[in-house]
Write an enzyme that holds these catalytic residues in place. Sequence first.
Site, PDB file in Angstrom:
ATOM      1  N   TRP A  77      12.399   0.608   8.035  1.00  0.00           N
ATOM      2  CA  TRP A  77      12.207   1.480   6.970  1.00  0.00           C
ATOM      3  C   TRP A  77      13.335   2.447   6.763  1.00  0.00           C
ATOM      4  CZ3 TRP A  77      11.742   6.845   5.865  1.00  0.00           C
ATOM      5  CH2 TRP A  77      11.153   7.202   4.947  1.00  0.00           C
ATOM      6  N   ASN A  95      14.649   3.245  16.401  1.00  0.00           N
ATOM      7  CA  ASN A  95      13.825   3.804  15.446  1.00  0.00           C
ATOM      8  C   ASN A  95      13.910   5.027  15.474  1.00  0.00           C
ATOM      9  OD1 ASN A  95      11.428   4.725  14.054  1.00  0.00           O
ATOM     10  ND2 ASN A  95      10.210   4.285  16.060  1.00  0.00           N
ATOM     11  N   GLU A 127      -7.080  14.410  -2.442  1.00  0.00           N
ATOM     12  CA  GLU A 127      -7.056  13.249  -1.731  1.00  0.00           C
ATOM     13  C   GLU A 127      -7.045  11.992  -2.868  1.00  0.00           C
ATOM     14  OE1 GLU A 127      -6.130  11.467   0.894  1.00  0.00           O
ATOM     15  OE2 GLU A 127      -6.903   9.699   0.969  1.00  0.00           O
ATOM     16  N   LYS A 184      -4.066   9.016  -3.172  1.00  0.00           N
ATOM     17  CA  LYS A 184      -4.206   7.819  -3.109  1.00  0.00           C
ATOM     18  C   LYS A 184      -3.601   6.877  -4.201  1.00  0.00           C
ATOM     19  CE  LYS A 184      -5.248   7.282  -0.167  1.00  0.00           C
ATOM     20  NZ  LYS A 184      -5.125   7.577   1.297  1.00  0.00           N
ATOM     21  N   GLU A 186       0.143   6.992  -4.461  1.00  0.00           N
ATOM     22  CA  GLU A 186       0.591   6.031  -3.168  1.00  0.00           C
ATOM     23  C   GLU A 186       0.620   4.475  -3.788  1.00  0.00           C
ATOM     24  OE1 GLU A 186      -0.421   7.294   1.006  1.00  0.00           O
ATOM     25  OE2 GLU A 186      -2.209   7.175  -0.174  1.00  0.00           O
ATOM     26  N   LYS A 217       3.675   3.224   7.208  1.00  0.00           N
ATOM     27  CA  LYS A 217       2.219   3.708   7.755  1.00  0.00           C
ATOM     28  C   LYS A 217       2.452   4.774   8.846  1.00  0.00           C
ATOM     29  CE  LYS A 217      -2.451   2.737   8.387  1.00  0.00           C
ATOM     30  NZ  LYS A 217      -2.890   3.417   7.258  1.00  0.00           N
TER      31      LYS A 217
HETATM   32  C1  G6P Z   1       1.842   8.151   6.125  1.00  0.00           C
HETATM   33  C2  G6P Z   1       0.885   7.219   5.887  1.00  0.00           C
HETATM   34  C3  G6P Z   1      -0.446   8.142   5.526  1.00  0.00           C
HETATM   35  C4  G6P Z   1      -0.913   8.919   6.490  1.00  0.00           C
HETATM   36  C5  G6P Z   1       0.246   9.992   6.855  1.00  0.00           C
HETATM   37  C6  G6P Z   1      -0.088  10.528   8.267  1.00  0.00           C
HETATM   38  O1  G6P Z   1       2.405   8.765   5.101  1.00  0.00           O
HETATM   39  O2  G6P Z   1       1.311   6.379   4.683  1.00  0.00           O
HETATM   40  O3  G6P Z   1      -1.375   7.255   4.827  1.00  0.00           O
HETATM   41  O4  G6P Z   1      -1.768   9.733   6.048  1.00  0.00           O
HETATM   42  O5  G6P Z   1       1.270   9.289   7.550  1.00  0.00           O
HETATM   43  O6  G6P Z   1      -0.508   9.658   9.141  1.00  0.00           O
HETATM   44  P1  G6P Z   1      -1.102   9.867  10.569  1.00  0.00           P
HETATM   45  O7  G6P Z   1      -1.152   8.421  11.270  1.00  0.00           O
HETATM   46  O8  G6P Z   1      -0.606  10.872  11.144  1.00  0.00           O
HETATM   47  O9  G6P Z   1      -2.435  10.143  10.198  1.00  0.00           O
END
Ligand code: G6P
Length: 611
Positions: free
Chosen positions: A74, A100, A484, A488, A491, A606
């Site tokens: 990424w 990473n 939220e 969504k 995203e 993710k």
């Molecule tokens: C990323 C993901 C989201 C998630 C956020 C927090 O941005 O794409 O879907 O809500 O991270 O992640 P976590 O694993 O801490 O809930």
Amino acid sequence: MCGIVGYIGNKSGTGMVLDGLEALEYRGYDSAGIALIDGAKGQVFKQVGRVSGLVKEVSKKKPEARLVMGHTRWATHGGVTVQNAHPQANNRQSIFVVHNGIIENFAEIRAKLKTEGYHFDSQTDTEVIPNLIDFYLKQLPTFEDAFKAALNDVRGAYSIVAVSTKEPETLYAARLSSPLVIGIGKDENFLASDPSAIMEHTKKVIYLEDYDVAVITKSKVSVHNLKQDKQTEPKVELLDYENEQALLGDYPNFMLKEIFEAPATIKTATLGRAQADKNLVKLGGLESVLRQLKFIDRIVIVACGTSYYAGLVGEYLIEELAGIPVEVHLASEFKYRDEPFSRSTVLLAISQSGETADTIAALKKVEDYGVLRLGIVNAVGSTIARMTDAGVYCHAGPEKAVASTKAFIAQVTVLSEIALHLGAESKNNPKLFKALLKELNELPAKAQAVLDTADQIKKVAEKYKDYRDFLFIGRHNAFPSALEGALKLKEISYIHAEGYAAGEMKHGPLAMIDASFPTFAIATDSPLLEKTYSNIQEIRARGGPVVAIATEGNKSIKDLVDDVIYIPKALDELQPVLHATATQLFAYYIAMARGYDVDRPRNLAKSVTVE
Ligand code: G6P
């Protein structure tokens, strides 16, 4: 962000590493690569795009080696190009590194190495690492010494694996604020960013701690902690969960599958915990801190993304039920605040992955404050699960699609259980206590009822697919749902969407409303419904199209809005679970109608393991 896999053993590790990269693709999917060390020769394969592309290319050549490592990227520093993909090598192509995290002082190191005659072919921060090791290797006796010297120079967050063509039997690994787990096999050992990449091969693991440097051969793992400057005895743990391989089954993608798992998710998260018949809530994960919980007078929730919005739902729930003041902070902001913090405050981190760098940093910030640190985490054994004093697992199973769906449902469920747990003690609101417990048990069926209307939601979504902007509005318990819902949509559909408190519309957003700017109003039954109606009227008066979520049986709303999505009647405080199921489906069908890859939206990952 970025996934790492490594193998050393008697077999060829190519297949294992490629499979592992596929399991870790949720961490990043811009490009991928592997390095194989066979004899004194290093071979690298790198590709832009998905791991499947790399698998195709590698399978043409069928290369074999007993030491293999791989990376799925990424991008942070440098665009998405083959040159910038990992593994990165030193100028002599004898040292390969996957990484990473972010090396914050890479520019400084790069400049220093340039004066020593090194050149750089990529724009990555990572490329300085193999060259820095190379630089120290000229002065120090062993690769391990050079690796440690390089680590002492770098600033930032990392998990790093380095290999050398001169040592085809050894993987060198290091961790600082970015996860890395070693899998222990028989005459073979594994490395990965998270256990899902290796659990098919072994259940015995060592989670590296910050500042750990590991030297791994097929038969031995030794760990040295750089900060303590001593050899440590690594703790071998047994993964206590089954191979939770998320399989698609008949679903076209993971996002839809995970949305449809809402009823099962609520059931699992309440199983044995929310006992309506006995009017009690039992949270095993909090048992070790029961005494401390009696003395808390403030809760600070930290989280990112969707987990942050779940936290906002939890704020209302805990305050109403337990009468304890709650604040919710974006973890990325919290860590830079200089706020007063007393010992009777609890820090509650919410995270699906348990690996989000900002949330980890927030927890680390209060490490020395002497406060209780709790977690609501989905990924068992993750960094946050291990670094908190106690917590409650979501038990939602692996969530694969990048946009979080079932994890939000589980987080809100768990937050309501924590609210009940804290409220039981203070008897702050016995009426709500009882009603909430009852509702938790009825919620799976109600979530299913929303899912049963998926075809209707699809029709509505398709009607709105070509708009450029969207506003999501709601009041009180429905306000986090609006935030939220907007997240969504942006995203996965790349439509500009904003979540707003309905009452705030007149303080700015109303200026944007016209026929080309639709609003998604969350207008389910609540004592504030009439006020939301007034806000909808204000939007209609300016020609703005409106889609609304309403409670079943509300016929009059049809005269007020263009389209209605109905959800079952439910207790106000838990309606966000049903709002989320509906807005997830709405966003999903819009993104599908626009032809996007919902599981892998552009530019996102993710698990966000960089700041
Ligand atoms: C990323 C993901 C989201 C998630 C956020 C927090 O941005 O794409 O879907 O809500 O991270 O992640 P976590 O694993 O801490 O809930």
